[in-house]
Design an enzyme around this catalytic site. Structure first.
Site, PDB file in Angstrom:
ATOM      1  N   GLU A 291      45.119  -8.209  32.155  1.00  0.00           N
ATOM      2  CA  GLU A 291      46.472  -7.668  32.243  1.00  0.00           C
ATOM      3  C   GLU A 291      47.520  -8.738  31.938  1.00  0.00           C
ATOM      4  OE1 GLU A 291      46.519  -5.761  36.134  1.00  0.00           O
ATOM      5  OE2 GLU A 291      45.596  -3.972  35.257  1.00  0.00           O
TER       6      GLU A 291
ATOM      7  N   ASP B 179      39.596   0.900  39.071  1.00  0.00           N
ATOM      8  CA  ASP B 179      40.721   0.278  39.770  1.00  0.00           C
ATOM      9  C   ASP B 179      41.074   0.986  41.080  1.00  0.00           C
ATOM     10  OD1 ASP B 179      42.764  -1.418  40.295  1.00  0.00           O
ATOM     11  OD2 ASP B 179      44.070  -0.763  38.671  1.00  0.00           O
TER      12      ASP B 179
ATOM     13  N   GLU C 186      47.608   1.438  47.124  1.00  0.00           N
ATOM     14  CA  GLU C 186      48.208   1.687  45.809  1.00  0.00           C
ATOM     15  C   GLU C 186      47.910   3.091  45.280  1.00  0.00           C
ATOM     16  OE1 GLU C 186      47.074  -1.161  42.828  1.00  0.00           O
ATOM     17  OE2 GLU C 186      48.195  -0.133  41.252  1.00  0.00           O
TER      18      GLU C 186
HETATM   19  C1  GCV Z   1      47.917  -7.590  40.761  1.00  0.00           C
HETATM   20  C2  GCV Z   1      45.972  -2.948  39.303  1.00  0.00           C
HETATM   21  C3  GCV Z   1      47.357  -3.003  39.870  1.00  0.00           C
HETATM   22  C4  GCV Z   1      48.043  -4.302  39.488  1.00  0.00           C
HETATM   23  C5  GCV Z   1      47.174  -5.460  39.996  1.00  0.00           C
HETATM   24  C6  GCV Z   1      45.800  -5.328  39.348  1.00  0.00           C
HETATM   25  C7  GCV Z   1      44.841  -6.404  39.815  1.00  0.00           C
HETATM   26  O1  GCV Z   1      46.002  -2.860  37.915  1.00  0.00           O
HETATM   27  O2  GCV Z   1      48.089  -1.908  39.424  1.00  0.00           O
HETATM   28  O3  GCV Z   1      49.313  -4.312  40.093  1.00  0.00           O
HETATM   29  O4  GCV Z   1      47.752  -6.693  39.697  1.00  0.00           O
HETATM   30  O5  GCV Z   1      45.246  -4.097  39.687  1.00  0.00           O
HETATM   31  O6  GCV Z   1      44.011  -6.092  40.651  1.00  0.00           O
HETATM   32  O7  GCV Z   1      44.921  -7.513  39.343  1.00  0.00           O
END
Ligand code: GCV
Length: 713
Positions: free
Chosen positions: A309, A388, A416
């Site tokens: 990411e 995720d 989340e």
């Molecule tokens: C910290 C998901 C979340 C991101 C997070 C990522 C991760 O994609 O939406 O906010 O980033 O996981 O675990 O690194």
């Protein structure tokens, strides 16, 4: 501003009533003869024999000293509040806490291992060879309450199943323009940082450490794994500030870890490259680590999100993740440090038209071939599912694919994708299911027949009891912020509590853990309150699953913030999270026969169980298969009717949750009652929105009416 008038969570003074009304003693080998440690002040402890004897000894002595002082203060506080007394250890105390270090003491003591609890004729002795273990034993007695003293004589040893139990904070120092102060945080701002700085007053961090010690968590990573420019400097310029946070966590035996950017040699060090095989880069990291440990002698290690990411990583230099992780491992090894290296690596710029790339495959594709190459102080940290943190995913196949690697299970306490602490969702049952899952079915490992020994579980792999025998422990993303209730939703405290308890002992029963939380949080709770909290929370994970994304499909959330329904929100995006619904059917074909081949990443029996429509469990059907809406589930319902029925049932269950709370709200303090009521009202509104959007979507796509003729739009 941090509100200091915060809720005590599971440690209100009343929770210490049973122990605090008794005669307590603390004994350590460093006591002056006959002087009860517990009667001394924290200052005397710090200046006293423990301090002078060990000033020059290893860094862990600093923690030991601080923790013993804490224990002493805990005894003082409890007895002052409840009329007991701290007495000498020869004065027949009701509870004696005795530090009994191994002899000879190892140069670098191993992880705190546990404690022994002995009860004879109503007197309790807790013995441990490490102050943090003794502290955990103290909180064990607090948790037991009267039973600790009234039960039959006993001699028990309690030790955590996993040596490493850690919480990761996704807190930013600066307020991020999109993610805010805490990424995926639903409990206000950070307890560590405020507007670009470490808070001046870190007393709440110590209170947090106390809550964590009471459930056995002893490591915390204090910043977001997405490390931006400001946060990267925690590793260098801001080390004195990191040291202040470590000092606030230390009294409760909690060690500090930092998330670091893989590009630090360039961004902080001014080097031309971050290539992990470049000698200058290796030297830079070694020097950086030396400085960190000088500032924080009991520092724990680094957490790294690389090539994920947008975070930098070894791929840019033509290196793999073992090269990257081992370079850091080498830098921290002289200090006994750890590198938590995350396996969450996938292509987040996928073309949605491309049906061959499967995000679920990515972690295994990248990491399984590297098994055996990671240094012994690298922990490969694996999200529990392959995508995720969705409400329902299969367990990640990576956990079973790396027997020669220390793997850690990563969970998400922050909600989340499970209601963002506006919905009451008790995750203990979900985590318990994951921890108990058996990657080789009834077999004990890859080469064993089903009757070849006890089946290996995910908890076994994380604790080093699986094939390979190298556990990396359990880590989770914290759900705590500067909110008055710590977790936004007061009932979400139960998730933080349950995470700690299950990390300590994965065999615990989630409803029983919830009982512990109720007892400690609402001491003396009347039976109706207990029953209502159970009625609201016991099945709440399943309830959330009912009214949100069906049958393991996932990601039907609003893009970006991930709250509320948006069935096609991610369908034509680069994130690799698709459901492929069309007029005929839905689901992702991940079979070997006709799909992405992801089922082949599992060992037997799961590779066959998931491959076949006949054996794939209903709750994961759409994760593994693309099927027509008329496909009949094992339950006997069609897919589309299941969607209708579950969504209506989910909302009905939430309505009952609201009613149950209304019945008992008067039994808890007003502020708790109001906050829970507000959140439940929002949960009901949101559940209705989920129901109506999802049922309408499937009706419009399929044209198949609901057998029960309920209102769909
Ligand atoms: C910290 C998901 C979340 C991101 C997070 C990522 C991760 O994609 O939406 O906010 O980033 O996981 O675990 O690194």
């Amino acid at each position: 501003m941090l509100d200091n008038d915060f809720h005590p969570a599971w440690l209100p003074d009343a929770a210490l009533q049973t122990v605090g009304s008794r005669r307590l003693a603390l004994r350590s080998p460093d006591d002056e003869a006959g002087v009860p440690v517990g009667s001394s002040s924290r200052d005397r402890q710090l200046e006293g024999p423990i301090a002078t004897e060990h000033t020059d000894r290893s860094s862990s002595r600093r923690t030991d000293r601080a923790v013993l002082a804490t224990l002493s203060a805990e005894l003082d506080r409890a007895t002052r509040a409840h009329g007991g007394a701290v007495v000498g250890h020869d004065d027949e105390p009701d509870l004696l806490l005795a530090l009994d270090p191994a002899d000879p003491a190892p140069a670098e003591p191993a992880e705190p291992a546990g404690y022994r609890l002995l009860r004879a004729a109503g007197r309790v002795t807790v013995t441990a060879d490490h102050p943090t273990s003794l502290l955990h034993g103290w909180f064990h007695v607090v948790r037991l309450g009267a039973v600790a003293f009234d039960g039959p004589d006993t001699d028990e040893h309690h030790a955590p199943v996993s040596a490493l139990r850690m919480l990761d904070h996704w807190d930013n120092v600066d307020v991020h323009p999109v993610m805010g102060q805490v990424e995926r945080g639903y409990a206000g701002g950070s307890i560590f940082y405020d507007a670009g700085h470490v808070r001046a007053d870190l007393s709440r961090v110590t209170t947090y450490a106390r809550l964590l010690a009471a459930v056995g968590i002893d490591r915390v990573a204090i910043n977001n794994v997405n490390v931006a420019a400001r946060e990267a400097r925690l590793l260098t310029d801001d080390l004195p500030e990191v040291a202040r946070i470590a000092a606030a966590l230390r009294p409760y035996g909690v060690r500090t870890h930092l998330s670091v950017s893989f590009a630090s040699p360039v961004t902080l060090g001014g080097l031309p490259t971050s290539d992990p095989l470049d000698p200058a880069v290796r030297t830079w990291w070694r020097d950086a680590a030396d400085v960190v440990w000088r500032a924080v002698p009991d520092f724990g290690g680094f957490v790294v999100k690389a090539d994920s990411e947008g975070q930098p990583g070894p791929f840019a230099h033509g290196r793999d993740h073992a090269d990257g992780a081992n370079m850091l491992a080498e830098a921290v090894a002289p200090h006994g440090g750890l590198v938590h290296w995350r396996a969450f690596v996938y292509n987040h710029t996928q073309d949605w038209r491309d049906r061959t790339t499967d995000r679920a495959r990515a972690a295994h594709d990248h990491f399984a071939p590297l098994d055996g190459r990671f240094a012994g102080n690298v922990v490969v940290q694996v999200k529990h599912g392959p995508v995720d943190f969705q409400v329902r995913e299969p367990v990640s196949p990576v956990l079973a694919a790396m027997p020669r690697t220390r793997v850690a299970l990563e969970l998400q306490v922050t909600q989340e994708y499970t209601g963002q602490q506006r919905h009451a969702v008790y995750l203990g049952p979900a985590w318990s299911e994951i921890l108990r899952w058996q990657p080789w079915g009834d077999a004990a490992g890859p080469d064993d027949a089903p009757d070849g020994g006890a089946p290996v579980t995910v908890a076994d792999l994380a604790s080093g009891r699986g094939p390979g025998g190298q556990g990396g422990g359990i880590a989770a993303v914290s759900n705590v912020g500067d909110d008055r209730f710590w977790t936004g939703h007061p009932l979400a405290q139960a998730n933080l509590y349950a995470f700690g308890r299950l990390a300590w002992d994965p065999a615990l029963d989630p409803p029983a853990v919830l009982d512990e939380w109720i007892d400690l949080t609402f001491p003396g709770a009347p039976a109706e309150l207990r029953a209502a909290v159970h009625a609201i929370l016991d099945e709440s994970w399943h309830t959330y699953e009912l009214y949100t994304a069906p049958l393991g499909i996932g990601f039907m959330v609003r893009p970006g913030h991930h709250y509320g329904p948006d069935v096609d929100g991610y369908e034509y995006t680069p994130w690799g999270t698709y459901h492929f619904a069309d007029r005929d059917g839905i689901g992702v074909d991940r079979t070997r026969a006709t799909g992405t081949g992801y089922t082949g990443q599992y060992p037997a029996p799961w590779r066959e169980v998931y491959e076949s429509l006949d054996s794939c469990p209903d709750e994961l059907l759409l994760f593994f298969h693309h099927v027509p809406y008329t496909h009949v589930l094992h339950s006997g319902k069609t897919v589309v009717q299941h969607v209708y029925d579950t969504h209506f049932e989910g909302v009905e269950r939430v309505e009952r949750m609201v009613e149950r709370w209304e019945d008992v709200a008067g039994l808890v303090p007003d502020d708790v009652a109001r906050r829970v009521s507000d959140r439940l009202t929002e949960q009901r509104r949101s559940a209705v929105e989920w129901r109506d959007q999802v049922t309408t979507y499937f009706w419009r796509k399929s044209g198949i009416p609901d057998e029960q003729g309920r209102t769909i739009y």
